[in-house]
Design an enzyme around this catalytic site. Structure first.
Site, PDB file in Angstrom:
ATOM      1  N   GLU A   1       0.841  -1.202   0.000  1.00 27.77           N
ATOM      2  CA  GLU A   1       0.000   0.000   0.000  1.00 27.77           C
ATOM      3  C   GLU A   1       0.876   1.251   0.000  1.00 27.77           C
ATOM      4  O   GLU A   1       2.083   1.180   0.242  1.00 27.77           O
ATOM      5  CB  GLU A   1      -0.933   0.007   1.209  1.00 27.77           C
TER       6      GLU A   1
ATOM      7  N   LYS B   1      -6.499  10.476   0.687  1.00 25.22           N
ATOM      8  CA  LYS B   1      -6.263   9.044   0.808  1.00 25.22           C
ATOM      9  C   LYS B   1      -7.206   8.345  -0.151  1.00 25.22           C
ATOM     10  O   LYS B   1      -8.372   8.710  -0.256  1.00 25.22           O
ATOM     11  CB  LYS B   1      -6.575   8.558   2.225  1.00 25.22           C
TER      12      LYS B   1
ATOM     13  N   ASP C   1     -18.854   3.317  13.105  1.00 23.22           N
ATOM     14  CA  ASP C   1     -17.693   3.874  12.406  1.00 23.22           C
ATOM     15  C   ASP C   1     -16.738   2.734  12.091  1.00 23.22           C
ATOM     16  O   ASP C   1     -15.889   2.360  12.905  1.00 23.22           O
ATOM     17  CB  ASP C   1     -17.010   4.935  13.285  1.00 23.22           C
TER      18      ASP C   1
ATOM     19  N   SER D   1     -14.120   0.859   9.253  1.00 26.95           N
ATOM     20  CA  SER D   1     -13.272   1.051   8.078  1.00 26.95           C
ATOM     21  C   SER D   1     -13.765   0.224   6.898  1.00 26.95           C
ATOM     22  O   SER D   1     -14.235  -0.912   7.051  1.00 26.95           O
ATOM     23  CB  SER D   1     -11.840   0.648   8.416  1.00 26.95           C
ATOM     24  N   ALA D   2     -13.618   0.786   5.702  1.00 23.47           N
ATOM     25  CA  ALA D   2     -13.946   0.054   4.473  1.00 23.47           C
ATOM     26  C   ALA D   2     -13.017  -1.131   4.266  1.00 23.47           C
ATOM     27  O   ALA D   2     -13.317  -2.025   3.469  1.00 23.47           O
ATOM     28  CB  ALA D   2     -13.852   0.999   3.273  1.00 23.47           C
TER      29      ALA D   2
ATOM     30  N   LYS E   1      -4.919  -1.542  13.591  1.00 26.28           N
ATOM     31  CA  LYS E   1      -4.301  -0.404  14.266  1.00 26.28           C
ATOM     32  C   LYS E   1      -4.771  -0.362  15.725  1.00 26.28           C
ATOM     33  O   LYS E   1      -5.955  -0.498  16.020  1.00 26.28           O
ATOM     34  CB  LYS E   1      -4.647   0.893  13.541  1.00 26.28           C
TER      35      LYS E   1
END
Length: 306
Positions: A25, A86, A136, A138-139, A157
């Site tokens: 990435e 991003k 909430d 993350s994709a 994370k």
């Protein structure tokens, strides 16, 4: 209409020869680390992968072009630019239409790697469910559920709700394999107290599980987690105290949305006296090496089986 992929000459040669390629990435380059550390890391990771006999494919969006593999000039430009944004799944069409540039997140890299036919991807830590709000999410998690890749990381994370993230991975049918660990790592720390689905000791077993996963018609990823190197790992309780302090500061300052993660990562580095940064760099290198070994084993296994 298929979106054209722009392969670097190195990646194009490897693909033509049927050689192993590892996706990397680039959001860590554009958003995760300051210059020149980001450029030094990008070069180090690519060299680590080449040292195993595998071709690195750092993925990014440059001027609205989907780049799979970056030459030295492109890598330097990416590391020194002010990125437009991003690049996650939702951003790609906008970026292509507006000819924007930026690093790809885990979700964005997974999508592009899948389009490019790359089946192994290494990163630092995946996104997940945020603390304080289980809405909430993350994709990255949904993309893992739809991308048939082996993804190597050091868990999610540490600033996230790790328990909820592991639960979501289970719900989405993403198997979590611990590489020489029984515990889901907490990014900077080796042991979150959460179990993995199974521990394995070899890349051969990782590849065997992945191939059987896909042979069953399961189209999602196999997540391989490994702890950061012991010499740089930070005890979980120590790291949790630092994260809680950073979270409280973010709340007091009214930081919300996409600005939260960059703020927390930077503040955690400051509060840890740079220890978290050293752990981050070491685990990225460690994961790139393991990912390269898995990519090589996957290619060799397919050659043997025809």
């Amino acid at each position: 209409m298929n979106i054209p992929l722009h392969f670097s000459s190195e990646v194009a040669r490897a693909r033509q020869a049927g050689q192993a390629v590892l996706a990397l990435e680039s959001a860590v380059i554009t958003h995760g680390l300051p210059h020149p550390i980001n450029l030094e890391l990008a070069r180090l990771l690519e060299d680590e992968v080449r040292g195993v006999g595998v071709t690195p494919a750092t993925i990014a969006i440059m001027d609205g072009a989907v780049r799979v593999g970056l030459d030295e000039n492109a890598l330097e430009r990416l590391a020194t630019m002010t990125p437009d944004r991003k690049m996650s799944r939702r951003d790609l069409a906008i970026a292509l239409s507006r000819r924007l540039s930026g690093g790809t997140t885990v979700a964005g890299t997974l999508l592009i790697a899948r389009m490019a036919g790359i089946q192994v991807f290494s990163t630092g830590g995946i996104g997940g469910v945020h603390r304080g709000s289980r809405w909430d999410v993350s994709a990255d998690l949904e993309e893992l559920a739809r991308s048939p890749l082996v993804v190597v990381c050091s868990g999610a994370k540490a600033i996230l709700d790790l328990e909820a993230t592991v639960e979501m991975l289970e719900t989405l049918g993403v198997p979590v394999i611990g590489f020489r660990t029984h515990s889901f790592p907490a990014f900077y720390s080796g042991d979150s107290g959460l179990p993995v689905d199974i521990m394995v000791d070899s890349v051969e077993e990782v590849v065997d599980i992945a191939l059987r996963h896909w042979q069953l018609g399961l189209t999602g990823a196999v997540l391989v987690v490994q702890a950061p190197p012991e010499e740089v790992a930070i005890p979980y309780d120590q790291m949790e105290g630092i994260i809680q302090e950073a979270l409280q500061e973010a709340q007091k300052k009214g930081i919300r949305g996409s600005a939260v993660t960059p703020f927390l990562l930077a503040r955690v580095s400051e509060l840890s006296g740079g220890e978290s940064l050293q752990a981050n760099l070491a685990l990225l290198k460690n994961n790139a090496r393991l990912g390269a070994k898995i990519a090589l084993q996957l290619v060799n296994s397919r050659r043997l089986t025809g």
